[in-house]
Design an enzyme around this catalytic site. Structure first.
Site, PDB file in Angstrom:
ATOM      1  N   ARG A  43     -23.479   9.307  -6.521  1.00  0.00           N
ATOM      2  CA  ARG A  43     -22.197  10.005  -6.686  1.00  0.00           C
ATOM      3  C   ARG A  43     -21.477  10.288  -5.369  1.00  0.00           C
ATOM      4  NH1 ARG A  43     -25.112  13.290 -10.470  1.00  0.00           N
ATOM      5  NH2 ARG A  43     -24.968  12.395 -12.556  1.00  0.00           N
TER       6      ARG A  43
ATOM      7  N   LYS B 205      -8.712   3.705   0.327  1.00  0.00           N
ATOM      8  CA  LYS B 205      -8.815   2.848  -0.846  1.00  0.00           C
ATOM      9  C   LYS B 205     -10.044   1.960  -0.696  1.00  0.00           C
ATOM     10  CE  LYS B 205      -4.133   2.204  -2.613  1.00  0.00           C
ATOM     11  NZ  LYS B 205      -3.133   1.183  -2.971  1.00  0.00           N
TER      12      LYS B 205
ATOM     13  N   GLU C  37       0.764  -7.354   8.150  1.00  0.00           N
ATOM     14  CA  GLU C  37       0.662  -5.989   7.611  1.00  0.00           C
ATOM     15  C   GLU C  37       1.389  -4.978   8.501  1.00  0.00           C
ATOM     16  OE1 GLU C  37      -0.441  -4.837   4.714  1.00  0.00           O
ATOM     17  OE2 GLU C  37      -1.628  -6.486   3.911  1.00  0.00           O
TER      18      GLU C  37
ATOM     19  N   LYS D  56       1.124   4.137   8.630  1.00  0.00           N
ATOM     20  CA  LYS D  56       0.399   4.170   7.368  1.00  0.00           C
ATOM     21  C   LYS D  56      -0.144   5.569   7.096  1.00  0.00           C
ATOM     22  CE  LYS D  56      -2.859   2.112   4.302  1.00  0.00           C
ATOM     23  NZ  LYS D  56      -3.741   1.014   3.935  1.00  0.00           N
TER      24      LYS D  56
ATOM     25  N   GLU E 114      -1.599   7.662  -4.390  1.00  0.00           N
ATOM     26  CA  GLU E 114      -0.575   6.737  -4.861  1.00  0.00           C
ATOM     27  C   GLU E 114       0.069   7.159  -6.173  1.00  0.00           C
ATOM     28  OE1 GLU E 114      -1.479   2.680  -3.999  1.00  0.00           O
ATOM     29  OE2 GLU E 114      -0.061   1.947  -5.475  1.00  0.00           O
TER      30      GLU E 114
ATOM     31  N   ARG F  92       3.193   6.265  -1.703  1.00  0.00           N
ATOM     32  CA  ARG F  92       2.194   5.329  -1.172  1.00  0.00           C
ATOM     33  C   ARG F  92       2.357   3.929  -1.746  1.00  0.00           C
ATOM     34  NH1 ARG F  92      -4.301   6.107  -0.045  1.00  0.00           N
ATOM     35  NH2 ARG F  92      -4.647   3.949   0.555  1.00  0.00           N
TER      36      ARG F  92
ATOM     37  N   ASN G  96       2.711  -1.269  -0.866  1.00  0.00           N
ATOM     38  CA  ASN G  96       2.469  -2.529  -1.578  1.00  0.00           C
ATOM     39  C   ASN G  96       3.639  -3.492  -1.466  1.00  0.00           C
ATOM     40  OD1 ASN G  96      -0.146  -1.899  -2.606  1.00  0.00           O
ATOM     41  ND2 ASN G  96       0.842  -0.469  -4.000  1.00  0.00           N
TER      42      ASN G  96
ATOM     43  N   HIS H 285       3.167  -7.086  -1.867  1.00  0.00           N
ATOM     44  CA  HIS H 285       1.840  -7.285  -2.463  1.00  0.00           C
ATOM     45  C   HIS H 285       1.883  -7.683  -3.935  1.00  0.00           C
ATOM     46  CE1 HIS H 285       0.518  -5.656   1.294  1.00  0.00           C
ATOM     47  NE2 HIS H 285      -0.751  -5.699   0.947  1.00  0.00           N
TER      48      HIS H 285
ATOM     49  N   HIS I 228      -0.405 -10.817  -4.642  1.00  0.00           N
ATOM     50  CA  HIS I 228      -1.605 -10.852  -5.490  1.00  0.00           C
ATOM     51  C   HIS I 228      -1.565 -12.023  -6.467  1.00  0.00           C
ATOM     52  CE1 HIS I 228      -2.591  -6.303  -4.836  1.00  0.00           C
ATOM     53  NE2 HIS I 228      -2.856  -7.055  -3.787  1.00  0.00           N
TER      54      HIS I 228
ATOM     55  N   HIS J   6      -5.038 -13.037   3.236  1.00  0.00           N
ATOM     56  CA  HIS J   6      -4.294 -11.974   2.545  1.00  0.00           C
ATOM     57  C   HIS J   6      -2.951 -11.687   3.233  1.00  0.00           C
ATOM     58  CE1 HIS J   6      -3.349  -8.398   0.288  1.00  0.00           C
ATOM     59  NE2 HIS J   6      -3.387  -7.648   1.381  1.00  0.00           N
TER      60      HIS J   6
END
Lengths: 350, 350
Positions: free
Chosen positions: A112, A134, A176, A214, A224, A228, A232, A235, A239, A252
């Site tokens: 956990r 993330k 980025e 960032k 998000e 936030r 993306n 993105h 993706h 990427h």
């Protein structure tokens, strides 16, 4: 009858990112360094000249986005169980974004949740993946669809690792940085237009600026719910491109570069950007040798793939669009016909 | 150069637990009810007379602790992906502790976390598993070793579901109530000594008292850095017993009952409890038809198994021990010889 569980409290997940040569550090716990064979071959001995621990384990995962999956997570977890890691043990992510995301995710679900530290070795992971907490992995349905928010205890960015970075990997990291400049900071964009990032001092400054940009977004919206999502930018398209090409054709950051070009075409259609501004973005991408074109085979299936992306709501897709250079808009209600005609453009000559 | 990421903030994970007949509720989102065939067969129609949603899905998992594993989690996640659940979708755990833990865990990692609601149908899950936000699954190394802290949005405890509960299952729930009474609340213990829990009103009061006791502990220590460990009273032993018997011979609450008997023998050795007090605990367990004996085949392997339990630190095992009735001590440095001689006792006649 009713019982209230009052779990309102101050949570402190603050941490420091240092941009500097590594310092000696000793852990009085069990530590596992999670890395891949390429990074280990180039840099593990350098890392081990700084890191020591009560017990140190190295877990080596296969290198590549295609291994960012449940099997690799299981490899990490099984090793931790076999070596009886406990809640005070520490993981160190030593590699690029794939290693960072998987190490963070394994740390978030092992018993956990245990602590981890990021030591990113690519420019992309230094400026992007190491900030924000993330974590996650890919599955058959797409990229990063399983994961958690789990903040690292610290991030050590040592520009030394960039000496061995391939030029394409370097460009992917710059993509980025550009994403953050285009959406939030026109001065930073102009800095990147002018700067020679072969200059180590300017490169360190650029990394710091990207991390700060960032960070300022993440601090306002850690999970998000709103702002936030702006990170993306590019993105949503990227993706789909990465999925269509099985993560093999583009890095990427390269897919993000193409995604920004596509998003800007939407901005142009909606009057958010001028033709001059989107050209200026295209020019800077080319300065850093980033791809700016992609041939869409089937606009309909490309469009359908948006709805599998986790940033999408029930019936509409959220688009992150630049507004001029240095500002951003998050738009939910773009007419499908606008998107389709942009996608159709990429089905033609480009 | 250094950048600080200041993620210190107020987080509100508060929620309400209602102990009452269900009320009508409509969700304007996609909803998945996660349940098992037994609960569905008995109670799904009752539940559906209260719950409605924009889109409603039922995911039925095999019934039993042995299915609290990655395969069941994958079944949930795949269904959510296939039905395009998004970050605003809702999961409802409808069943006992196994269903609750797995639903919460799936909710915690699907797209980095979505909301869920608990509707527990067993006494044990009503008083224990539905409070506190621990979620997870078992693996080859033990029980609940993979998981997350993820608080539900609400918990609805409807005593109606207990009408069909088998007597052994009922007793297993009482065992967890007793655990909380013995460690935190002597008045509650005496209430349970005297009360006839067949009386619906007294039962509802007992549920409320157990929920409040657990809540007061969880609120002080959500992530088990200290006090919350006290809720594992009896569990260090119980987990080993459950593993040794492959989760087949005892219900979880029954194993906890035996575990409390064992822990009390350690308390007796250390002078924390009197012979009279441990007898009083044994009597109340027998009043509720709970097992109080277990034959340990091999004390050494039983002892070794403690170290695989996640509550253990590197070199020592943490023992949660009752001190008299209504108080608790968390002790890290119990001499192995003390534990071994207690374990040996259970290897003899009992």
């Amino acid at each position: 009858m009713q019982v209230n569980i009052p779990l309102k409290k101050v949570v402190d997940n603050s941490y420091d990112i240092s941009i500097d040569t590594l310092k000696k550090i000793h852990f009085d716990t069990k530590v596992a360094i999670i890395t891949n064979p390429k990074v280990a071959g180039l840099h593990l001995s350098y890392l081990l000249s700084f890191i020591s621990a009560k017990e140190l384990y190295i877990i080596t995962l296969s290198d590549g986005e295609e291994y960012k999956n449940q099997e690799s997570i299981d490899t990490i977890l099984e090793s931790l169980f076999n070596h009886r890691f406990n809640r005070k043990s520490m993981l160190i992510a030593f590699g690029g974004g794939v290693i960072g995301d998987m190490t963070g995710y394994a740390a978030s679900i092992y018993q956990r949740g245990i602590d981890f530290i990021q030591i990113p070795t690519t420019l992309l992971s230094q400026v992007d993946a190491s900030v924000g907490g993330k974590t996650g992995m890919n599955n058959a349905y797409g990229k990063n669809l399983i994961g958690a928010f789990h903040q690292p205890k610290a991030v050590f960015i040592d520009p030394y690792f960039l000496n061995t970075l391939a030029p394409r990997e370097f460009g992917a990291g710059v993509a980025e940085m550009l994403k953050m400049a285009i959406t939030f900071d026109k001065d930073f964009f102009e800095f990147l237009e002018d700067a020679d990032l072969n200059d180590k001092e300017l490169l360190a400054q650029a990394i710091k600026k990207a991390v700060e940009t960032k960070a300022s977004v993440v601090v306002k919206d850690e999970k998000e719910h709103g702002l936030r999502a702006a990170l993306n930018y590019g993105h949503t398209f990227a993706h789909v491109i990465e999925n269509e090409t099985n993560y093999k054709e583009f890095l990427h950051g390269e897919a993000v570069a193409i995604g920004m070009i596509m998003a800007n075409e939407v901005s142009l259609s909606l009057g958010l950007m001028s033709r001059d501004e989107i050209l200026r973005v295209k020019n800077i991408l080319q300065k850093y040798n980033l791809p700016t074109s992609y041939k869409i085979k089937n606009s309909n299936s490309f469009y359908d793939a948006f709805f599998l992306d986790k940033k999408s709501s029930d019936e509409s897709v959220t688009f992150i669009l630049a507004k001029a250079i240095g500002e951003v808009e998050i738009i939910n209600n773009v007419e499908p016909s606008v998107i389709m005609s942009v996608l159709d453009k990429f089905g033609d000559v480009k």
